[in-house]
Write an enzyme that holds these catalytic residues in place. Sequence first.
Site, PDB file in Angstrom:
ATOM      1  N   GLY A  68       0.837  -1.189   0.000  1.00  0.00           N
ATOM      2  CA  GLY A  68       0.000   0.000   0.000  1.00  0.00           C
ATOM      3  C   GLY A  68       0.872   1.241   0.000  1.00  0.00           C
ATOM      4  N   CYS A  95       5.493  -5.884   1.590  1.00  0.00           N
ATOM      5  CA  CYS A  95       5.773  -4.450   1.542  1.00  0.00           C
ATOM      6  C   CYS A  95       5.080  -3.741   2.719  1.00  0.00           C
ATOM      7  CB  CYS A  95       5.363  -3.879   0.193  1.00  0.00           C
ATOM      8  SG  CYS A  95       5.993  -2.199  -0.111  1.00  0.00           S
ATOM      9  N   TYR A  96       4.058  -2.928   2.457  1.00  0.00           N
ATOM     10  CA  TYR A  96       3.323  -2.270   3.537  1.00  0.00           C
ATOM     11  C   TYR A  96       2.778  -3.301   4.525  1.00  0.00           C
ATOM     12  CZ  TYR A  96      -0.275   0.490   5.921  1.00  0.00           C
ATOM     13  OH  TYR A  96      -1.058   1.105   6.877  1.00  0.00           O
ATOM     14  N   HIS A 182       8.185  -7.128  -3.693  1.00  0.00           N
ATOM     15  CA  HIS A 182       6.901  -7.597  -4.231  1.00  0.00           C
ATOM     16  C   HIS A 182       7.101  -8.913  -4.986  1.00  0.00           C
ATOM     17  CE1 HIS A 182       4.275  -4.100  -3.411  1.00  0.00           C
ATOM     18  NE2 HIS A 182       5.409  -3.422  -3.450  1.00  0.00           N
ATOM     19  N   GLU A 184       4.849 -10.762  -6.188  1.00  0.00           N
ATOM     20  CA  GLU A 184       3.764 -10.999  -7.145  1.00  0.00           C
ATOM     21  C   GLU A 184       4.033 -10.418  -8.524  1.00  0.00           C
ATOM     22  OE1 GLU A 184       2.632  -7.076  -5.083  1.00  0.00           O
ATOM     23  OE2 GLU A 184       3.716  -8.930  -4.629  1.00  0.00           O
ATOM     24  N   SER A 236     -23.875 -13.275 -25.246  1.00  0.00           N
ATOM     25  CA  SER A 236     -23.369 -12.187 -26.078  1.00  0.00           C
ATOM     26  C   SER A 236     -22.504 -12.709 -27.219  1.00  0.00           C
ATOM     27  CB  SER A 236     -22.542 -11.214 -25.233  1.00  0.00           C
ATOM     28  OG  SER A 236     -21.326 -11.831 -24.827  1.00  0.00           O
ATOM     29  N   GLY A 237     -22.012 -13.935 -27.086  1.00  0.00           N
ATOM     30  CA  GLY A 237     -21.088 -14.470 -28.074  1.00  0.00           C
ATOM     31  C   GLY A 237     -19.649 -14.374 -27.633  1.00  0.00           C
ATOM     32  N   GLY A 238     -19.383 -13.621 -26.565  1.00  0.00           N
ATOM     33  CA  GLY A 238     -18.042 -13.528 -26.012  1.00  0.00           C
ATOM     34  C   GLY A 238     -17.715 -14.756 -25.181  1.00  0.00           C
ATOM     35  N   VAL A 239     -16.450 -14.864 -24.771  1.00  0.00           N
ATOM     36  CA  VAL A 239     -16.013 -16.058 -24.048  1.00  0.00           C
ATOM     37  C   VAL A 239     -16.704 -16.187 -22.692  1.00  0.00           C
ATOM     38  CG1 VAL A 239     -13.987 -14.892 -23.045  1.00  0.00           C
ATOM     39  CG2 VAL A 239     -14.000 -17.380 -23.281  1.00  0.00           C
ATOM     40  N   ASP A 240     -16.966 -15.067 -22.011  1.00  0.00           N
ATOM     41  CA  ASP A 240     -17.560 -15.137 -20.676  1.00  0.00           C
ATOM     42  C   ASP A 240     -18.954 -15.750 -20.712  1.00  0.00           C
ATOM     43  OD1 ASP A 240     -15.249 -13.816 -19.951  1.00  0.00           O
ATOM     44  OD2 ASP A 240     -16.205 -11.844 -19.898  1.00  0.00           O
ATOM     45  N   SER A 241     -19.820 -15.191 -21.539  1.00  0.00           N
ATOM     46  CA  SER A 241     -21.188 -15.706 -21.587  1.00  0.00           C
ATOM     47  C   SER A 241     -21.227 -17.099 -22.205  1.00  0.00           C
ATOM     48  CB  SER A 241     -22.111 -14.750 -22.352  1.00  0.00           C
ATOM     49  OG  SER A 241     -21.721 -14.638 -23.700  1.00  0.00           O
ATOM     50  N   ALA A 242     -20.311 -17.383 -23.139  1.00  0.00           N
ATOM     51  CA  ALA A 242     -20.266 -18.705 -23.750  1.00  0.00           C
ATOM     52  C   ALA A 242     -19.895 -19.772 -22.729  1.00  0.00           C
ATOM     53  CB  ALA A 242     -19.276 -18.718 -24.910  1.00  0.00           C
ATOM     54  N   LYS A 381     -10.363 -13.586 -15.991  1.00  0.00           N
ATOM     55  CA  LYS A 381     -10.526 -13.933 -17.397  1.00  0.00           C
ATOM     56  C   LYS A 381      -9.679 -15.139 -17.804  1.00  0.00           C
ATOM     57  CE  LYS A 381     -12.285 -11.731 -20.419  1.00  0.00           C
ATOM     58  NZ  LYS A 381     -13.602 -11.779 -21.088  1.00  0.00           N
TER      59      LYS A 381
END
Length: 525
Positions: A68, A95-96, A182, A184, A236-242, A381
């Site tokens: 932070g 870190c913080y 860090h 990450e 929608s045709g996108g990967v998420d909704s598919a 994603k």
Amino acid sequence: MGEVVALPVPEPGPEERPVLVLDCGGQYAQLIARRVREARVYSELVPHSISAAEAGARNPRALVLSGGPASVYAASAPRVDPGLFSLGVPTLGICYGMQLMAQELGGAVERTGVSEFGKTEVRAEAESELFAGLPEEQTGWMSHRDSVTAPPAGARITAGSPAAPIAAFEDPERRLYGVQFHPEVVHTPHGQEVLKNFLYAVADAPPTWTAAAVIEEQVERIRAQVGSERVLCALSGGVDSAVAALLVHKAVGDQLVCVFVDHGLLRKDEAAQVVETFEGHFHVPLVHVEAAERFLSRLDGVADPEAKRKAVGEEFIRVFEEESARLDRVPYLVQGTLYSDVIESGGDASVAATIKSHHNVGGLPEEMEMELVEPLRLLFKDEVRRVGEELGLPERMVWRQPFPGPGLAIRIIGEVTRERLEILREADAILQEEIRRAGLYRELWQSFAVLPAIRSVGVQGDERTYGYPIVVRAVTSDDAMTADWARLPYDLLETISSRIVNEVPAVNRVVLDVTSKPPSTIEWE
């Protein structure tokens, strides 16, 4: 009397024993959660204000305190419940987070007058738990002005750097660990190994958060939620909704009806491609609703980006409610909401400010007749793509670049009109064609055209023009939480620019967005 045989107790699922990442205000808090998941251990981002009782009730495998920007001794600095350190749960401060842990447990944190930013040489003790099996000399990404000058009582110093003699400490007896750098970020080459040592060796967290495990668990959850009721999927045709559709179909089969709403805000030829893919490839019953007129009517005169998102989100819900009524009141609605959507929409106000209201989270109306089913709500994603591959989704759909639910409405900066939509569609089609031809589509997280509703003077055919500019936006990213602008080849940019100004009459200027996220967002609205 026969012998009593104890029945085996099943191992709790990954989500039942999460790693809780406490967000202390750092820009990398979400990245820490993702890196933990990359180690196949389930994690969740929670506010730093979570109480020890609340954290303990989650039965966590481990706690991680993020970095932070504040100084731990400042009056307004984020604090944590000191009781967290007495839970006996393995805890890592970064870190913080390390400085906060040191201060709360009797150590000392001071501004020594020497700062460290960027790549820094760190000397680590190989026999320590965090650095086991790693080189003694390694690089760590630092970002601090304050330093721990005395570790907590009982803690042993396990790493140091030129400006931070206490770059790491650990107290195995109390299961408390801290690192000043860090781990990450990719700039710390052995950072993921440090995190894995903490997760596997210290916290004893099994690497069971896999695509197959996600599918199995979500199928059970979906069945438990919807029972024998019918379900609508907002496709929608996108990967998420598919992927969401395939998960629900795997869970409830013919109870699912997919509804594709053509809101008139899609890219060129996209509606036809969606219908062809789902009816032809998946053989899933698909209701195609052509609703361009009603969406454009709702957007008439609307220029504010949040107002656009909310208008589109509400109209989506109204369309689905109407389809539900037509199908005898389907009570459940599936959406491809992602974890990053929830975070950016201010899913927990104490964790993150609202960056933008995603149409399927912050843009939803307060009154809804349907209950949401969101099987991807806990996924980033890249995790959704792995689940999609596991479910057999075609590669061209798995790796389709993200496209926002409000569509081109938020890529027109200003009021949305039919004329501007057509201009943007043509310009974006040229951009996509050239990006694919150059073999860069898979390398980019997103690439798209933006149309600001302004005009500038140009010269075409020896005549003065007064046309729109097109902004080319292309970024690289892992999860959309952070992103860097893509260094597209000059020859490619020249081709894109030349084609757009020559083939789209209303455009006389093409510019390139060279801003990263942060400080900007990927989408312009």
